[in-house]
Design a protein around this motif. Structure first.
Motif, PDB file in Angstrom:
ATOM      1  N   UNK A  76       0.931  -1.968  -0.150  1.00 54.87           N
ATOM      2  CA  UNK A  76       0.121  -0.683  -0.430  1.00 54.87           C
ATOM      3  C   UNK A  76       0.829   1.354  -0.206  1.00 54.87           C
ATOM      4  N   UNK A  77       2.100   1.142   0.590  1.00 58.32           N
ATOM      5  CA  UNK A  77       2.803   1.986   0.699  1.00 58.32           C
ATOM      6  C   UNK A  77       3.512   2.799  -0.137  1.00 58.32           C
ATOM      7  N   UNK A  78       3.680   1.438  -1.212  1.00 57.18           N
ATOM      8  CA  UNK A  78       4.687   1.612  -2.415  1.00 57.18           C
ATOM      9  C   UNK A  78       4.020   1.931  -3.720  1.00 57.18           C
ATOM     10  N   UNK A  79       2.296   1.780  -2.895  1.00 52.45           N
ATOM     11  CA  UNK A  79       1.173   2.466  -4.231  1.00 52.45           C
ATOM     12  C   UNK A  79       1.223   4.112  -3.922  1.00 52.45           C
ATOM     13  N   UNK A  80       1.469   4.050  -2.693  1.00 52.74           N
ATOM     14  CA  UNK A  80       0.508   5.280  -2.820  1.00 52.74           C
ATOM     15  C   UNK A  80       2.269   6.957  -2.742  1.00 52.74           C
ATOM     16  N   UNK A  81       3.332   6.141  -3.180  1.00 54.06           N
ATOM     17  CA  UNK A  81       4.571   6.248  -3.330  1.00 54.06           C
ATOM     18  C   UNK A  81       4.416   6.782  -4.823  1.00 54.06           C
ATOM     19  N   UNK A  82       4.111   5.605  -5.449  1.00 57.63           N
ATOM     20  CA  UNK A  82       3.554   5.685  -7.061  1.00 57.63           C
ATOM     21  C   UNK A  82       2.233   7.300  -7.587  1.00 57.63           C
ATOM     22  N   UNK A  83       2.037   7.244  -6.822  1.00 60.15           N
ATOM     23  CA  UNK A  83       1.297   8.665  -7.101  1.00 60.15           C
ATOM     24  C   UNK A  83       0.763   9.608  -6.524  1.00 60.15           C
ATOM     25  N   UNK A  84       2.345   9.689  -5.383  1.00 63.79           N
ATOM     26  CA  UNK A  84       2.850  10.842  -4.912  1.00 63.79           C
ATOM     27  C   UNK A  84       2.632  12.517  -5.973  1.00 63.79           C
ATOM     28  N   UNK A  85       3.581  11.732  -6.987  1.00 65.01           N
ATOM     29  CA  UNK A  85       3.793  13.049  -7.856  1.00 65.01           C
ATOM     30  C   UNK A  85       2.206  13.180  -9.501  1.00 65.01           C
ATOM     31  N   UNK A  86       1.607  12.544  -8.690  1.00 64.04           N
ATOM     32  CA  UNK A  86       0.426  12.715 -10.033  1.00 64.04           C
ATOM     33  C   UNK A  86       0.528  12.630 -10.961  1.00 64.04           C
ATOM     34  N   UNK A  87       0.560  10.766 -11.318  1.00 69.04           N
ATOM     35  CA  UNK A  87       1.027  10.543 -12.507  1.00 69.04           C
ATOM     36  C   UNK A  87      -0.294  10.475 -12.699  1.00 69.04           C
ATOM     37  N   UNK A  88      -0.655   9.839 -14.472  1.00 68.55           N
ATOM     38  CA  UNK A  88      -1.295   9.952 -14.890  1.00 68.55           C
ATOM     39  C   UNK A  88      -1.755   8.148 -15.613  1.00 68.55           C
ATOM     40  N   UNK A  89      -0.712   7.406 -15.821  1.00 67.90           N
ATOM     41  CA  UNK A  89      -0.283   6.476 -15.916  1.00 67.90           C
ATOM     42  C   UNK A  89       0.182   5.583 -15.052  1.00 67.90           C
ATOM     43  N   UNK A  90       0.055   4.371 -13.997  1.00 70.97           N
ATOM     44  CA  UNK A  90       0.184   3.496 -13.431  1.00 70.97           C
ATOM     45  C   UNK A  90       0.675   2.305 -13.671  1.00 70.97           C
ATOM     46  N   UNK A  91       2.126   1.565 -13.740  1.00 66.67           N
ATOM     47  CA  UNK A  91       2.238   0.563 -13.493  1.00 66.67           C
ATOM     48  C   UNK A  91       2.387   0.104 -12.010  1.00 66.67           C
ATOM     49  N   UNK A  92       2.212  -1.444 -12.642  1.00 65.36           N
ATOM     50  CA  UNK A  92       1.923  -2.612 -11.148  1.00 65.36           C
ATOM     51  C   UNK A  92       1.939  -3.704 -11.529  1.00 65.36           C
TER      52      UNK A  92
END
Length: 326
Positions: free
Chosen positions: A142-158
């Motif tokens: 959950x923390x890694x997902x939050x970190x990946x979203x911190x800079x407000x990306x429009x595309x997320x790779x999981x």
């Protein structure tokens, strides 16, 4: 609007072609699953789209930005959650987030506000000052997902976001992913080996094998293409049954590890006839079951079940993505 456009993207390592001319489009806000056995090319494909690897040929645009001509621009548009943990265990959750925000040069006031927002989103605000080494596996994801979203990306790779987690935690993370997609409209590319995960989360899935996309559609449409019903027969004569069984209402028969997987419509109407065909040839049946097709049936139908080697470069993962200094 198209979020991701991939056109005949290819990557070769010497004489080995890891990704062989794949093409697809992903609209904004879609959750897109990329499925494939080990060595299929999915990690290499993701690495090219996230600018970790440069393509041999072909092109790809993320929000209209070319992955070769403007790598910094692409990196500002994307967030990545790697399969392997990339958190610093000796830092707190807040410190991990703050470090990531500094790498993206997010101004302090905005950075602190967004850290608080993201930690609330993944329900970690009460543990923000705890060291990551005290976190459970689910909390770390959950923390890694939050970190990946911190800079407000429009595309997320999981990349395999729930690998190794218990069923309860996996289900919880699925809810987070769906919530992120609904609330923020983020386009998500998900790689997973859990077919139930892809079935539940993905609007569409692409199955990649030996570097090529062999099937792509919604999970429901792919399952319907395999057949209405699946009859699984365990037998010591499985190989011979699969080779010889024929009837107009049988759509296909394949043998995997001592089981015959027979695809047909209206299995209940043809069950006695099916047993008569098998028994008439003198074959032994240890067990038989009927069910509706799953995404796993689709996966095995297109890729088979033999073990594959790891794809080139799959273990060479970068810890995190950051824009280059100008």
């Amino acid at each position: 609007m198209t979020a991701i456009l991939v056109d005949t993207l290819t990557k070769r390592f010497g004489d080995f072609t890891a990704v062989d001319g794949i093409s697809f489009e992903i609209p904004e806000g879609e959750i897109f699953g990329l499925l494939g056995p080990n060595g299929a090319g999915k990690t290499t494909a993701i690495s090219m789209l996230s600018t970790l690897l440069e393509p041999t040929s072909g092109r790809a645009l993320l929000n209209g930005i070319d992955i070769i001509k403007d790598q910094d621009g692409v990196r500002k548009e994307i967030g990545i959650v790697f399969q392997d943990q990339s958190l610093d265990e000796e830092l707190t959750a807040w410190e991990n987030m703050d470090f990531h925000g500094r790498l993206y040069r997010i101004p302090k006031a905005i950075r602190e506000e967004q850290i608080d927002e993201m930690l609330r989103l993944v329900e970690l605000e009460d543990r923000k000052d705890s060291l990551v080494k005290t976190y459970s596996g689910g909390m770390r994801r959950r923390l890694e997902i939050a970190r990946g979203l911190l800079h407000e990306p429009s595309i997320l790779f999981l990349d395999e976001p729930t690998l190794g987690l218990d069923p309860q935690t996996r289900n919880h993370l699925w809810e987070y992913i769906q919530s992120l997609n609904r609330r923020k409209g983020i386009t998500i590319i998900l790689t997973t080996h859990y077919m139930d995960e892809a079935d539940r989360l993905c609007d569409r899935v692409a199955i990649i094998d030996r570097g090529r996309i062999v099937a792509m559609d919604t999970p429901g449409n792919l399952k319907s293409q395999v057949g209405e019903d699946v009859v699984s027969i365990t037998s010591p004569d499985a190989a011979r049954i699969a080779d010889r069984i024929r009837a107009p209402w049988i759509l296909g028969a394949e043998q995997y590890d001592g089981q015959v997987i027979i695809r047909l419509r209206s299995a209940e109407d043809h069950l006695l006839e099916l047993l008569s065909l098998i028994g008439g040839d003198g074959h032994t049946i240890a067990s038989i079951s009927i069910r509706k097709p799953t995404l796993e049936d689709v996966f095995l139908h297109y890729t088979g079940r033999e073990m594959r080697h790891e794809e080139a470069g799959a273990t060479d993962r970068m810890r995190m993505m950051m824009p280059r200094r100008s």
